[in-house]
Design a protein around this motif. Structure first.
Motif, PDB file in Angstrom:
ATOM      1  N   THR A 120      -1.949  -6.386  -3.850  1.00 50.94           N
ATOM      2  CA  THR A 120      -1.833  -7.459  -2.861  1.00 50.94           C
ATOM      3  C   THR A 120      -0.375  -7.854  -2.645  1.00 50.94           C
ATOM      4  OG1 THR A 120      -4.014  -8.320  -3.454  1.00 50.94           O
ATOM      5  CG2 THR A 120      -2.511  -9.827  -2.320  1.00 50.94           C
ATOM      6  N   ILE A 121       0.397  -7.924  -3.728  1.00 51.60           N
ATOM      7  CA  ILE A 121       1.803  -8.341  -3.639  1.00 51.60           C
ATOM      8  C   ILE A 121       2.601  -7.353  -2.783  1.00 51.60           C
ATOM      9  CG2 ILE A 121       3.898  -8.797  -4.980  1.00 51.60           C
ATOM     10  CD1 ILE A 121       2.014  -9.388  -7.386  1.00 51.60           C
ATOM     11  N   ILE A 122       2.451  -6.055  -3.083  1.00 54.20           N
ATOM     12  CA  ILE A 122       3.257  -5.044  -2.387  1.00 54.20           C
ATOM     13  C   ILE A 122       2.776  -4.878  -0.947  1.00 54.20           C
ATOM     14  CG2 ILE A 122       4.100  -2.662  -2.463  1.00 54.20           C
ATOM     15  CD1 ILE A 122       3.611  -2.690  -5.474  1.00 54.20           C
ATOM     16  N   LEU A 123       1.455  -5.000  -0.749  1.00 56.26           N
ATOM     17  CA  LEU A 123       0.928  -4.898   0.609  1.00 56.26           C
ATOM     18  C   LEU A 123       1.492  -6.003   1.496  1.00 56.26           C
ATOM     19  CD1 LEU A 123      -0.996  -3.522   2.614  1.00 56.26           C
ATOM     20  CD2 LEU A 123      -2.808  -5.041   1.781  1.00 56.26           C
ATOM     21  N   LYS A 124       1.669  -7.181   0.941  1.00 54.27           N
ATOM     22  CA  LYS A 124       2.240  -8.275   1.723  1.00 54.27           C
ATOM     23  C   LYS A 124       3.650  -7.932   2.188  1.00 54.27           C
ATOM     24  CE  LYS A 124       3.297 -12.159  -0.388  1.00 54.27           C
ATOM     25  NZ  LYS A 124       3.153 -13.488  -1.039  1.00 54.27           N
ATOM     26  N   LEU A 125       4.436  -7.302   1.318  1.00 52.74           N
ATOM     27  CA  LEU A 125       5.789  -6.883   1.705  1.00 52.74           C
ATOM     28  C   LEU A 125       5.747  -5.810   2.783  1.00 52.74           C
ATOM     29  CD1 LEU A 125       7.497  -6.726  -1.817  1.00 52.74           C
ATOM     30  CD2 LEU A 125       7.806  -8.463  -0.052  1.00 52.74           C
ATOM     31  N   LEU A 126       4.818  -4.882   2.666  1.00 55.74           N
ATOM     32  CA  LEU A 126       4.689  -3.833   3.686  1.00 55.74           C
ATOM     33  C   LEU A 126       4.362  -4.436   5.047  1.00 55.74           C
ATOM     34  CD1 LEU A 126       2.666  -1.092   1.732  1.00 55.74           C
ATOM     35  CD2 LEU A 126       5.111  -1.102   2.247  1.00 55.74           C
ATOM     36  N   ARG A 127       3.485  -5.421   5.037  1.00 55.17           N
ATOM     37  CA  ARG A 127       3.110  -6.061   6.300  1.00 55.17           C
ATOM     38  C   ARG A 127       4.286  -6.838   6.884  1.00 55.17           C
ATOM     39  NH1 ARG A 127      -2.425  -9.247   5.377  1.00 55.17           N
ATOM     40  NH2 ARG A 127      -2.205  -9.497   7.645  1.00 55.17           N
ATOM     41  N   GLN A 128       5.051  -7.517   6.036  1.00 57.76           N
ATOM     42  CA  GLN A 128       6.217  -8.256   6.522  1.00 57.76           C
ATOM     43  C   GLN A 128       7.252  -7.338   7.148  1.00 57.76           C
ATOM     44  OE1 GLN A 128       7.539 -10.356   3.024  1.00 57.76           O
ATOM     45  NE2 GLN A 128       5.969 -11.948   3.180  1.00 57.76           N
ATOM     46  N   LYS A 129       7.399  -6.135   6.587  1.00 63.02           N
ATOM     47  CA  LYS A 129       8.373  -5.175   7.102  1.00 63.02           C
ATOM     48  C   LYS A 129       7.827  -4.342   8.252  1.00 63.02           C
ATOM     49  CE  LYS A 129      10.852  -4.626   2.697  1.00 63.02           C
ATOM     50  NZ  LYS A 129      12.184  -4.964   3.216  1.00 63.02           N
ATOM     51  N   GLY A 130       6.555  -4.535   8.595  1.00 63.44           N
ATOM     52  CA  GLY A 130       5.966  -3.788   9.706  1.00 63.44           C
ATOM     53  C   GLY A 130       5.710  -2.333   9.384  1.00 63.44           C
ATOM     54  N   VAL A 131       5.520  -2.005   8.110  1.00 61.68           N
ATOM     55  CA  VAL A 131       5.264  -0.619   7.705  1.00 61.68           C
ATOM     56  C   VAL A 131       3.783  -0.306   7.919  1.00 61.68           C
ATOM     57  CG1 VAL A 131       5.343   1.049   5.817  1.00 61.68           C
ATOM     58  CG2 VAL A 131       7.117  -0.717   6.015  1.00 61.68           C
ATOM     59  N   PRO A 132       3.450   0.660   8.766  1.00 64.69           N
ATOM     60  CA  PRO A 132       2.032   0.970   9.020  1.00 64.69           C
ATOM     61  C   PRO A 132       1.411   1.726   7.847  1.00 64.69           C
ATOM     62  CG  PRO A 132       3.426   2.491  10.221  1.00 64.69           C
ATOM     63  CD  PRO A 132       4.356   1.502   9.587  1.00 64.69           C
ATOM     64  N   ILE A 133       0.104   1.659   7.734  1.00 66.90           N
ATOM     65  CA  ILE A 133      -0.605   2.401   6.689  1.00 66.90           C
ATOM     66  C   ILE A 133      -1.733   3.193   7.327  1.00 66.90           C
ATOM     67  CG2 ILE A 133      -0.031   0.727   4.899  1.00 66.90           C
ATOM     68  CD1 ILE A 133      -2.877  -0.356   5.127  1.00 66.90           C
ATOM     69  N   SER A 134      -2.109   4.266   6.657  1.00 70.69           N
ATOM     70  CA  SER A 134      -3.174   5.135   7.153  1.00 70.69           C
ATOM     71  C   SER A 134      -4.525   4.664   6.627  1.00 70.69           C
ATOM     72  CB  SER A 134      -2.924   6.567   6.680  1.00 70.69           C
ATOM     73  OG  SER A 134      -3.095   6.650   5.273  1.00 70.69           O
ATOM     74  N   PRO A 135      -5.634   5.140   7.211  1.00 65.92           N
ATOM     75  CA  PRO A 135      -6.959   4.798   6.668  1.00 65.92           C
ATOM     76  C   PRO A 135      -7.118   5.203   5.207  1.00 65.92           C
ATOM     77  CG  PRO A 135      -7.184   5.683   8.876  1.00 65.92           C
ATOM     78  CD  PRO A 135      -5.739   5.858   8.504  1.00 65.92           C
ATOM     79  N   TYR A 136      -6.572   6.359   4.838  1.00 64.54           N
ATOM     80  CA  TYR A 136      -6.639   6.769   3.432  1.00 64.54           C
ATOM     81  C   TYR A 136      -5.933   5.753   2.537  1.00 64.54           C
ATOM     82  CZ  TYR A 136      -4.552   8.687  -0.726  1.00 64.54           C
ATOM     83  OH  TYR A 136      -4.078   8.827  -2.004  1.00 64.54           O
ATOM     84  N   GLU A 137      -4.717   5.348   2.932  1.00 71.35           N
ATOM     85  CA  GLU A 137      -3.964   4.373   2.126  1.00 71.35           C
ATOM     86  C   GLU A 137      -4.693   3.037   2.073  1.00 71.35           C
ATOM     87  OE1 GLU A 137      -0.428   4.701   4.378  1.00 71.35           O
ATOM     88  OE2 GLU A 137       0.555   6.123   3.031  1.00 71.35           O
ATOM     89  N   ALA A 138      -5.240   2.636   3.214  1.00 69.40           N
ATOM     90  CA  ALA A 138      -5.994   1.376   3.243  1.00 69.40           C
ATOM     91  C   ALA A 138      -7.154   1.434   2.262  1.00 69.40           C
ATOM     92  CB  ALA A 138      -6.491   1.102   4.667  1.00 69.40           C
ATOM     93  N   THR A 139      -7.805   2.589   2.175  1.00 65.13           N
ATOM     94  CA  THR A 139      -8.940   2.749   1.262  1.00 65.13           C
ATOM     95  C   THR A 139      -8.494   2.630  -0.185  1.00 65.13           C
ATOM     96  OG1 THR A 139      -9.999   4.220   2.873  1.00 65.13           O
ATOM     97  CG2 THR A 139     -10.833   4.272   0.619  1.00 65.13           C
ATOM     98  N   LEU A 140      -7.409   3.303  -0.533  1.00 64.35           N
ATOM     99  CA  LEU A 140      -6.915   3.253  -1.909  1.00 64.35           C
ATOM    100  C   LEU A 140      -6.461   1.836  -2.266  1.00 64.35           C
ATOM    101  CD1 LEU A 140      -6.072   4.508  -4.570  1.00 64.35           C
ATOM    102  CD2 LEU A 140      -3.926   5.234  -3.489  1.00 64.35           C
ATOM    103  N   PHE A 141      -5.754   1.180  -1.361  1.00 62.93           N
ATOM    104  CA  PHE A 141      -5.292  -0.177  -1.644  1.00 62.93           C
ATOM    105  C   PHE A 141      -6.484  -1.119  -1.830  1.00 62.93           C
ATOM    106  CE2 PHE A 141      -1.238   0.693   1.072  1.00 62.93           C
ATOM    107  CZ  PHE A 141      -0.823   1.605   0.118  1.00 62.93           C
ATOM    108  N   ALA A 142      -7.520  -0.925  -1.026  1.00 63.52           N
ATOM    109  CA  ALA A 142      -8.718  -1.763  -1.164  1.00 63.52           C
ATOM    110  C   ALA A 142      -9.410  -1.512  -2.506  1.00 63.52           C
ATOM    111  CB  ALA A 142      -9.680  -1.497  -0.012  1.00 63.52           C
ATOM    112  N   LEU A 143      -9.416  -0.249  -2.948  1.00 60.16           N
ATOM    113  CA  LEU A 143      -9.981   0.060  -4.273  1.00 60.16           C
ATOM    114  C   LEU A 143      -9.252  -0.729  -5.356  1.00 60.16           C
ATOM    115  CD1 LEU A 143     -10.574   3.921  -4.177  1.00 60.16           C
ATOM    116  CD2 LEU A 143     -12.253   2.202  -4.847  1.00 60.16           C
ATOM    117  N   GLY A 144      -7.925  -0.760  -5.273  1.00 57.10           N
ATOM    118  CA  GLY A 144      -7.149  -1.489  -6.271  1.00 57.10           C
ATOM    119  C   GLY A 144      -7.467  -2.969  -6.286  1.00 57.10           C
TER     120      GLY A 144
END
Length: 894
Positions: A120-144
């Motif tokens: 959650t912490i790192i994802l917030k930084l990615l969103r602030q920087k406008g870094v896009p993520i793929s469906p695969y990455e979204a799935t893995l991050f959600a698993l975490g």
């Protein structure tokens, strides 16, 4: 070197946080500090080709300057890396969500927060920087996040975790994958029910799919039977599962399907149930379990779609090696292609084994490079038939922890199914799609089609539609590639048609040529062809291919490949986009490497870190595109370019390749910026150690920019018809810029440089004339009056057009005025006679022809023989004078 590491016994939050951190620190390598949890290990068995984990044993600790630690602040939880994080000179960044302890590391930059999951912490930084993520990455991050928050039920869960999960679902997180790898706690009653269901599995095979229907009865009502069903799906991993549970006077039904072959809500709608396409339920009265199971089976026969098999999802063609190939040769081929294993075939093409990089390395280490691979290959190769099901392939990969399955028919390998092929077939093509260049849009294809309609002439659109028709009717996969795709999005005019075909490009070109009434020029060695249309327009056709380089700066070797592999071999992301021209995908943009995003960011980015090492000419191309589009190299690309220059890879290029890239730069409308940029990154001195981008060079280039168009206009207004130039003279601008660049070196060094760069002999003569003759002519023009046209003609009449242009640009206002007056004069006082006239006047063919015509032209320029009659009279007098001189000579001889 930078590494990203999580704690030992890594769980999903640790793995997801590592992958997320790599998006913040793309140059860092992912490393496991020790063992990983079982569910993570199973996940990596299937996703190992996507998550690139470096082997800790292959990393030299001395080279590490930064460690990014995720999901822990305690050094003792880093296993073998414990000492590294306390080492002087190593920078440590920490991202963690656990409470602080006395064992925490101290010399760190701490980015920790109190959330339910580190992801959650790192994802917030990615969103602030406008870094896009793929469906695969979204799935893995959600698993975490799900794992560490108990799917948002643990006390430490925060609203930021919930918000993060919502964002991940919106970004394409695959719920089926999350459910597969996460477990849920059951009550004792639920456990008992689950055991009853597990002991009553009924298997049905419907249209190639295995369907599991479990039946159970209970005298009490048990809440949460959907949780029990989900747990069974997680444990047994059936692709289609139904649970039928009689409780009291009714039967409760739940249905689950992980694949897209059937919608269980429609299946259960036949018994008045409902829900979602992949999870649904129903409650039925007035029937027994056997009868209801029969009804569901009948409904499945109606609703299940035929499932793709190995022949539909496999990749090809497969690169194989012969059993007699030596260890050394196989190693070289593996290094060139980047593969980690090769199927081995015998003389008949039959698959007989598999040789891995590890096998080759071991044999080479023992000095057996001369031995054939046959003696070292693995013979127990797990293969599949073309009709193997997805379930069979998934089971084989997870059971044997293998990443690829050769598809064999009649003993011969016809394709291969990789992990990625299987994952796309199981979860949809978007599952592994790269991060989008912008927010996903359902109108992306329509937008591309609108660009084509608005930007390309109707004639070009008609050709594209004809290409699409031929591709559809002949079952080809065809794509529009190259600069035309890039320039469509930039709004630049570009009508060069570059087509890539998956498969047989030359065959497609021959078919298309017949349809368009053109002719084909084929190059079988490279699988390319050119279609020349009746109006001389060209269409370039190429077979999709990959390139590999035998050594740095070498020319590439090529092999056939997929469109993605073909695009990956290209220089920059903005040139690695394609538009599908086949079937229902016509107009779909293929942007695997973020080219459109880089266009929007106005940046030049290479596709991999060895790009400049493999082909250093890309450095010159990057600079050229920077200046043409007013882009900049993104920081990592520029750093790699500078590094390649420092490592002398540019010096290993053949001089002809550097020459061609330099000419391309000098053909740009204003090349000064590119030349100065080459100096800035250290590449200009690779052309010659003494070249500089100083004020004088800037003045020369600016004078060419300003005055060359004027000179060309003068040539068009006052053509030299006396010299036979009925059409405007072609002046190569790059020659003028090159002369301006090299002028300070002096004639001897320029001549030597031209030989080293393999400049054509005629180009060298023109270049030397611009540098040497122009100086002398400019100096002599200063001593002449503006009306001394014959004397001006003696100075410039025999010069190359480029030399005249260089004099006009660099000679100052007086020289420009004299050149303009001279060209105007020569067009108004042309030479109106020729050799035929001299022959009629009685002069025999001899070198005197050119001498007399030259004298007549000089008089014409000075106004003494302007008309044809006057020129004939003057010519006769000159002939008579010559004859008198000849007779005098004969008498003197007597």
């Amino acid at each position: 070197m930078e590494i990203i590491v999580g704690h030992i016994n890594a769980d999903f939050d640790s793995l997801a946080a590592m992958v997320a951190a790599k998006k913040l620190y793309p140059q860092a390598s992912l490393v496991f500090a020790g063992s990983v949890n079982r569910n993570v290990r199973e996940y990596l068995a299937l996703h190992g080709d996507i998550v690139e984990i470096a082997d800790l044993r292959s990393i030299y600790p001395e080279s590490i300057t930064r460690v990014i630690v995720v999901d822990t602040r305690i050094a003792d939880r880093l296993g073998e890396l414990k000492k590294l994080v306390s080492k002087s000179g190593v920078e440590v960044f920490v991202f963690d969500h656990h409470p602080k302890t006395r064992e925490d590391m101290t010399r760190i930059k701490d980015f920790s927060e109190m959330t339910g999951a580190t992801t959650t912490i790192i994802l917030k930084l990615l969103r602030q920087k406008g870094v896009p993520i793929s469906p695969y990455e979204a799935t893995l991050f959600a698993l975490g996040i799900h794992e560490d928050t108990g799917s948002l039920t643990f006390p430490g869960t925060t609203y930021e975790d919930a918000e993060a999960l919502a964002y991940l679902i919106r970004s394409g997180a695959n719920i089926a994958v999350i459910n597969h790898f996460l477990g849920k706690m059951l009550t004792p009653a639920q456990h008992k029910l689950m055991n009853n269901l597990l002991s009553n599995f009924h298997y049905h095979f419907i249209k190639g799919m295995q369907v599991v229907i479990a039946c159970a009865e209970t005298d009490e009502y048990i809440d949460g039977i959907s949780v029990v069903s989900s747990k069974i799906v997680e444990l047994e991993n059936p692709d289609i599962f139904f649970a039928l549970i009689r409780m009291l006077d009714r039967i409760h039904v739940t249905g689950h399907c992980k694949l897209d072959v059937v919608r269980v809500d429609r299946v259960l709608a036949d018994i008045n149930g409902g829900g979602h396409p992949k999870a649904a339920s129903a409650v039925v009265k007035g029937t027994d379990l056997a009868a209801l199971e029969s009804r569901i089976v009948n409904s499945l026969h109606k609703h299940i779609k035929p499932l793709a098999n190995a022949s539909k999802v496999m990749s090809g063609p497969v690169r194989t090696i012969n059993e007699k190939t030596t260890i050394s040769e196989a190693s070289r081929k593996m290094e060139k292609t980047g593969h980690t294993a090769f199927p081995v075939v015998d003389e008949s093409g039959k698959l007989i084994g598999l040789i891995s990089r590890k096998d080759l390395d071991k044999a080479g280490h023992h000095g057996l490079g001369h031995a054939p691979v046959k003696g070292f290959m693995s013979r127990n190769v797990i293969t599949i038939s073309p009709d193997a099901s997805l379930q069979e392939m998934q089971s084989l990969m997870t059971e044997h922890a293998i990443g690829r399955l050769p598809v064999v028919k009649d003993g011969k390998i016809i394709g291969i199914v990789t992990r990625k092929d299987l994952l796309r077939a199981l979860h949809g093509i978007n599952y592994l799609r790269r991060p989008p260049t912008a927010a996903p849009s359902t109108t992306a294809r329509q937008e591309t089609l609108e660009l084509i309609r608005r930007s390309l002439p109707q004639e070009i659109q008609n050709i594209l539609l004809k290409i699409s028709h031929v591709a559809d009717t002949r079952n080809f996969k065809v794509f529009l590639v190259g600069g035309i795709v890039r320039d469509l999005f930039l709004g630049y005019e570009n009508y060069d048609l570059d087509i890539v075909v998956e498969g047989k490009g030359i065959e497609f070109a021959q078919i298309l040529s017949r349809e368009l009434g053109g002719r084909v020029r084929a190059h079988h060695k490279f699988g390319t062809a050119v279609i020349i249309l009746p109006d001389d327009k060209r269409i370039d056709i190429a077979t999709a291919r990959i390139e590999y380089y035998p050594y740095p700066a070498a020319l590439p070797m090529v092999e056939s490949a997929s469109i993605r592999q073909d695009l990956y071999r290209r220089d920059f992301s903005i040139n690695a986009m394609a538009i599908s021209l086949a079937g229902e995908n016509y107009g779909e943009l293929l942007d695997y490497f973020g080219g459109k995003r880089d266009l929007e960011k106005r940046q030049i980015r290479i596709l991999h870190n060895l790009s400049f090492v493999e082909d250093p000419t890309r450095i010159f191309r990057a600079v050229r595109f920077e200046q043409r589009f007013n882009f900049t190299m993104e920081p990592q690309t520029e750093a790699l370019a500078r590094r390649a220059i420092e490592m002398e890879f540019v010096g290993e290029l053949t001089n002809a390749r550097i020459r061609d890239e330099l000419i391309d730069i000098l053909e740009e409308p204003d090349p000064l910026g590119a030349i100065c940029r080459l100096e800035e990154i250290g590449a200009l001195k690779k052309l010659h150690q003494e070249l500089r981008c100083g004020p004088e060079l800037e003045r020369r280039f600016k004078r060419i920019n300003r005055y060359l168009p004027q000179f060309r206009h003068i040539y068009e207004v006052f053509p030299e018809e006396s010299a036979g130039n009925a059409s405007p003279v072609s002046i190569r601008r790059w020659v003028l810029y090159l002369a301006a660049l090299l002028e300070d070196l002096g004639g001897e060094k320029v001549s030597k440089w031209a030989v080293q760069m393999r400049l054509k002999k005629n180009d060298t003569r023109v270049l030397m004339s611009c540098i040497q003759e122009s100086r002398e002519v400019i100096a002599n023009l200063k001593s002449l009056r503006e009306t001394e046209f014959s004397r001006i003609h003696l100075l410039v009449g025999d010069l190359f057009p480029e030399t005249r242009a260089y004099i006009y640009c660099q000679g100052g206002e007086r020289a420009r005025d004299m050149m303009k007056r001279y060209l105007e004069r020569i067009s108004k006082a042309p030479l109106s006679i020729d050799g035929r006239d001299l022959e009629k006047l009685g002069l025999k063919h001899s070198p005197l022809y050119s001498k007399i015509l030259h004298e007549v032209q000089l008089k014409a320029l000075d106004g003494e023989a302007s008309t044809r009659k006057e020129q004939l009279k003057l010519a006769k007098a000159l002939i008579d004078s010559v004859e008198v001189d000849v007779k005098k000579g004969e008498k003197a001889h007597e």
